[in-house]
Design a protein around this motif. Structure first.
Motif, PDB file in Angstrom:
ATOM      1  N   ALA A 194       0.829  -1.207   0.000  1.00 31.62           N
ATOM      2  CA  ALA A 194       0.000   0.000   0.000  1.00 31.62           C
ATOM      3  C   ALA A 194       0.863   1.257   0.000  1.00 31.62           C
ATOM      4  O   ALA A 194       0.579   2.228  -0.715  1.00 31.62           O
ATOM      5  CB  ALA A 194      -0.939  -0.007   1.205  1.00 31.62           C
ATOM      6  N   GLU A 195       1.932   1.247   0.798  1.00 31.66           N
ATOM      7  CA  GLU A 195       2.851   2.393   0.837  1.00 31.66           C
ATOM      8  C   GLU A 195       3.527   2.587  -0.518  1.00 31.66           C
ATOM      9  O   GLU A 195       3.692   3.708  -0.996  1.00 31.66           O
ATOM     10  CB  GLU A 195       3.908   2.169   1.918  1.00 31.66           C
ATOM     11  CG  GLU A 195       4.915   3.318   2.034  1.00 31.66           C
ATOM     12  CD  GLU A 195       6.025   3.022   3.033  1.00 31.66           C
ATOM     13  OE1 GLU A 195       6.914   3.880   3.195  1.00 31.66           O
ATOM     14  OE2 GLU A 195       6.006   1.940   3.634  1.00 31.66           O
ATOM     15  N   HIS A 196       3.919   1.484  -1.129  1.00 33.54           N
ATOM     16  CA  HIS A 196       4.549   1.470  -2.449  1.00 33.54           C
ATOM     17  C   HIS A 196       3.645   2.171  -3.472  1.00 33.54           C
ATOM     18  O   HIS A 196       4.081   3.036  -4.237  1.00 33.54           O
ATOM     19  CB  HIS A 196       4.745  -0.005  -2.830  1.00 33.54           C
ATOM     20  CG  HIS A 196       5.783  -0.283  -3.866  1.00 33.54           C
ATOM     21  ND1 HIS A 196       7.060   0.211  -3.831  1.00 33.54           N
ATOM     22  CD2 HIS A 196       5.726  -1.070  -4.980  1.00 33.54           C
ATOM     23  CE1 HIS A 196       7.745  -0.246  -4.871  1.00 33.54           C
ATOM     24  NE2 HIS A 196       6.942  -1.025  -5.581  1.00 33.54           N
ATOM     25  N   VAL A 197       2.354   1.794  -3.455  1.00 35.34           N
ATOM     26  CA  VAL A 197       1.393   2.343  -4.412  1.00 35.34           C
ATOM     27  C   VAL A 197       1.099   3.806  -4.126  1.00 35.34           C
ATOM     28  O   VAL A 197       0.990   4.625  -5.055  1.00 35.34           O
ATOM     29  CB  VAL A 197       0.091   1.515  -4.400  1.00 35.34           C
ATOM     30  CG1 VAL A 197      -0.987   2.199  -5.247  1.00 35.34           C
ATOM     31  CG2 VAL A 197       0.361   0.108  -4.922  1.00 35.34           C
ATOM     32  N   LEU A 198       0.980   4.154  -2.861  1.00 37.97           N
ATOM     33  CA  LEU A 198       0.710   5.554  -2.517  1.00 37.97           C
ATOM     34  C   LEU A 198       1.818   6.468  -3.025  1.00 37.97           C
ATOM     35  O   LEU A 198       1.554   7.567  -3.520  1.00 37.97           O
ATOM     36  CB  LEU A 198       0.557   5.709  -0.998  1.00 37.97           C
ATOM     37  CG  LEU A 198      -0.845   5.566  -0.420  1.00 37.97           C
ATOM     38  CD1 LEU A 198      -0.816   5.787   1.086  1.00 37.97           C
ATOM     39  CD2 LEU A 198      -1.812   6.561  -1.074  1.00 37.97           C
ATOM     40  N   ARG A 199       3.058   6.012  -2.897  1.00 38.06           N
ATOM     41  CA  ARG A 199       4.174   6.826  -3.396  1.00 38.06           C
ATOM     42  C   ARG A 199       4.059   6.978  -4.922  1.00 38.06           C
ATOM     43  O   ARG A 199       4.317   8.047  -5.469  1.00 38.06           O
ATOM     44  CB  ARG A 199       5.504   6.193  -3.019  1.00 38.06           C
ATOM     45  CG  ARG A 199       6.706   7.042  -3.458  1.00 38.06           C
ATOM     46  CD  ARG A 199       8.031   6.452  -3.021  1.00 38.06           C
ATOM     47  NE  ARG A 199       8.245   6.621  -1.584  1.00 38.06           N
ATOM     48  CZ  ARG A 199       8.249   5.640  -0.707  1.00 38.06           C
ATOM     49  NH1 ARG A 199       8.042   4.407  -1.106  1.00 38.06           N
ATOM     50  NH2 ARG A 199       8.457   5.862   0.574  1.00 38.06           N
ATOM     51  N   MET A 200       3.681   5.916  -5.588  1.00 33.01           N
ATOM     52  CA  MET A 200       3.509   5.977  -7.042  1.00 33.01           C
ATOM     53  C   MET A 200       2.418   6.963  -7.440  1.00 33.01           C
ATOM     54  O   MET A 200       2.562   7.746  -8.373  1.00 33.01           O
ATOM     55  CB  MET A 200       3.139   4.593  -7.585  1.00 33.01           C
ATOM     56  CG  MET A 200       4.214   3.532  -7.467  1.00 33.01           C
ATOM     57  SD  MET A 200       3.551   1.914  -7.933  1.00 33.01           S
ATOM     58  CE  MET A 200       4.993   0.867  -7.695  1.00 33.01           C
ATOM     59  N   ALA A 201       1.303   6.894  -6.710  1.00 34.04           N
ATOM     60  CA  ALA A 201       0.132   7.694  -7.070  1.00 34.04           C
ATOM     61  C   ALA A 201       0.245   9.155  -6.656  1.00 34.04           C
ATOM     62  O   ALA A 201      -0.278  10.041  -7.345  1.00 34.04           O
ATOM     63  CB  ALA A 201      -1.120   7.076  -6.450  1.00 34.04           C
ATOM     64  N   THR A 202       0.921   9.417  -5.543  1.00 35.36           N
ATOM     65  CA  THR A 202       0.960  10.792  -5.038  1.00 35.36           C
ATOM     66  C   THR A 202       2.249  11.538  -5.356  1.00 35.36           C
ATOM     67  O   THR A 202       2.256  12.759  -5.501  1.00 35.36           O
ATOM     68  CB  THR A 202       0.755  10.812  -3.510  1.00 35.36           C
ATOM     69  OG1 THR A 202       1.801  10.053  -2.887  1.00 35.36           O
ATOM     70  CG2 THR A 202      -0.598  10.220  -3.145  1.00 35.36           C
ATOM     71  N   GLU A 203       3.353  10.786  -5.469  1.00 35.05           N
ATOM     72  CA  GLU A 203       4.646  11.424  -5.721  1.00 35.05           C
ATOM     73  C   GLU A 203       5.246  11.048  -7.071  1.00 35.05           C
ATOM     74  O   GLU A 203       6.314  11.536  -7.438  1.00 35.05           O
ATOM     75  CB  GLU A 203       5.634  11.045  -4.605  1.00 35.05           C
ATOM     76  CG  GLU A 203       5.175  11.444  -3.205  1.00 35.05           C
ATOM     77  CD  GLU A 203       6.114  10.928  -2.117  1.00 35.05           C
ATOM     78  OE1 GLU A 203       7.258  10.522  -2.469  1.00 35.05           O
ATOM     79  OE2 GLU A 203       5.702  10.912  -0.947  1.00 35.05           O
ATOM     80  N   GLN A 204       4.550  10.162  -7.813  1.00 35.29           N
ATOM     81  CA  GLN A 204       5.052   9.666  -9.098  1.00 35.29           C
ATOM     82  C   GLN A 204       6.495   9.160  -8.951  1.00 35.29           C
ATOM     83  O   GLN A 204       7.388   9.467  -9.748  1.00 35.29           O
ATOM     84  CB  GLN A 204       4.988  10.745 -10.194  1.00 35.29           C
ATOM     85  CG  GLN A 204       3.580  11.065 -10.663  1.00 35.29           C
ATOM     86  CD  GLN A 204       2.813  11.918  -9.668  1.00 35.29           C
ATOM     87  OE1 GLN A 204       3.279  12.989  -9.303  1.00 35.29           O
ATOM     88  NE2 GLN A 204       1.655  11.459  -9.235  1.00 35.29           N
TER      89      GLN A 204
END
Length: 252
Positions: A194-204
């Motif tokens: 989940a943390e991995h994906v959040l970084r992708m989605a919010t910080e690209q």
């Protein structure tokens, strides 16, 4: 980013052998990469998967791969571009027919496993995939790794190139995926995913295997349906995105 597509590899059961919980995954994802029979799946599994995806409102994509059931399509095959193109056309056509029988349709193409990794840099095979998709339907987008040959050639051919990131895979500093033969290549902890994906989605961006931060822009994020704990990971990702104000919606 206020919306992101979540995709999952599904329809990978075969005969009496069951892999993954597709029905449960459909409650979290917006796009379904349906195996087309060459690396996994059989006609009955494929048709049932299309039916269940349609009922869940999930978009269907053709998950085309090498003709390698024994290796689950994860091995590189050194086949001619013409043979590969014919194999890809065949797979898309099979899925189109079974999807149509269930009142739905194929809306994109995502190569699988060994083929997916090969066409990051293998120009001849990448061109074969692009030529195959264009010959069937030039309106079908192709999904692949950012910076890959297949997406470059897709754009040159006038096809839509869709960039993808992986929720449950580790990255090398050059943006490629860590080989499954290496330790730590696949992530299993739902909180970490989940943390991995959040970084992708919010910080690209994504934290790579050596701890460095790599910029990555993706239109779709994959949660593998065959991974142990896949449903828990998909649920955690969906919840984390919702908490961040990011909705889930298909790109196609």
């Amino acid at each position: 980013m206020t919306s992101i597509d979540l995709n999952s590899d599904v329809g990978e059961s075969f005969g009496r052998w069951t892999l993954g919980d597709d029905a449960a995954m459909f409650s979290s994802v917006s796009s379904a990469n349906v195996a087309c029979g060459f690396h996994a799946g059989d006609p009955s599994v494929i048709r049932r998967t299309c039916r269940n995806a349609a009922e869940a409102g999930v978009v269907i994509g053709a998950h085309v791969g090498y003709r390698d059931l024994a290796g689950f399509g994860r091995r590189f095959l050194d086949i001619s571009p013409s043979e590969l193109a014919d194999d890809v056309v065949y797979q898309i056509g099979a899925l189109q027919a079974l999807a149509a029988a269930e009142g739905t349709k194929v809306q994109y193409v995502k190569p699988h496993g060994g083929l997916y990794n090969a066409i990051v840099s293998h120009t001849d095979q990448a061109r074969a995939v692009v030529d195959a998709v264009k010959s069937v339907d030039p309106g079908l987008p192709i999904m692949g790794l950012p910076g890959s040959e297949v997406l470059r050639l897709a754009e040159e051919a006038g096809l839509r190139a869709v960039t993808e990131a992986f929720a449950d895979r580790a990255y090398n500093p050059d943006g490629t995926l860590v080989s499954r033969t290496q330790p730590g290549a696949v992530l299993h902890d739902p909180a970490e995913v989940a943390e991995h994906v959040l970084r992708m989605a919010t910080e690209q961006s994504v934290r790579t295997i050596d701890g460095s931060i790599l910029k990555i822009r993706a239109e779709s994020i994959c949660v593998h349906g065959d991974s142990p704990g896949a449903v828990a990971m998909a649920t955690a990702v969906k919840s984390a995105l919702a908490d961040a104000g990011i909705s889930i919606g298909a790109f196609a």
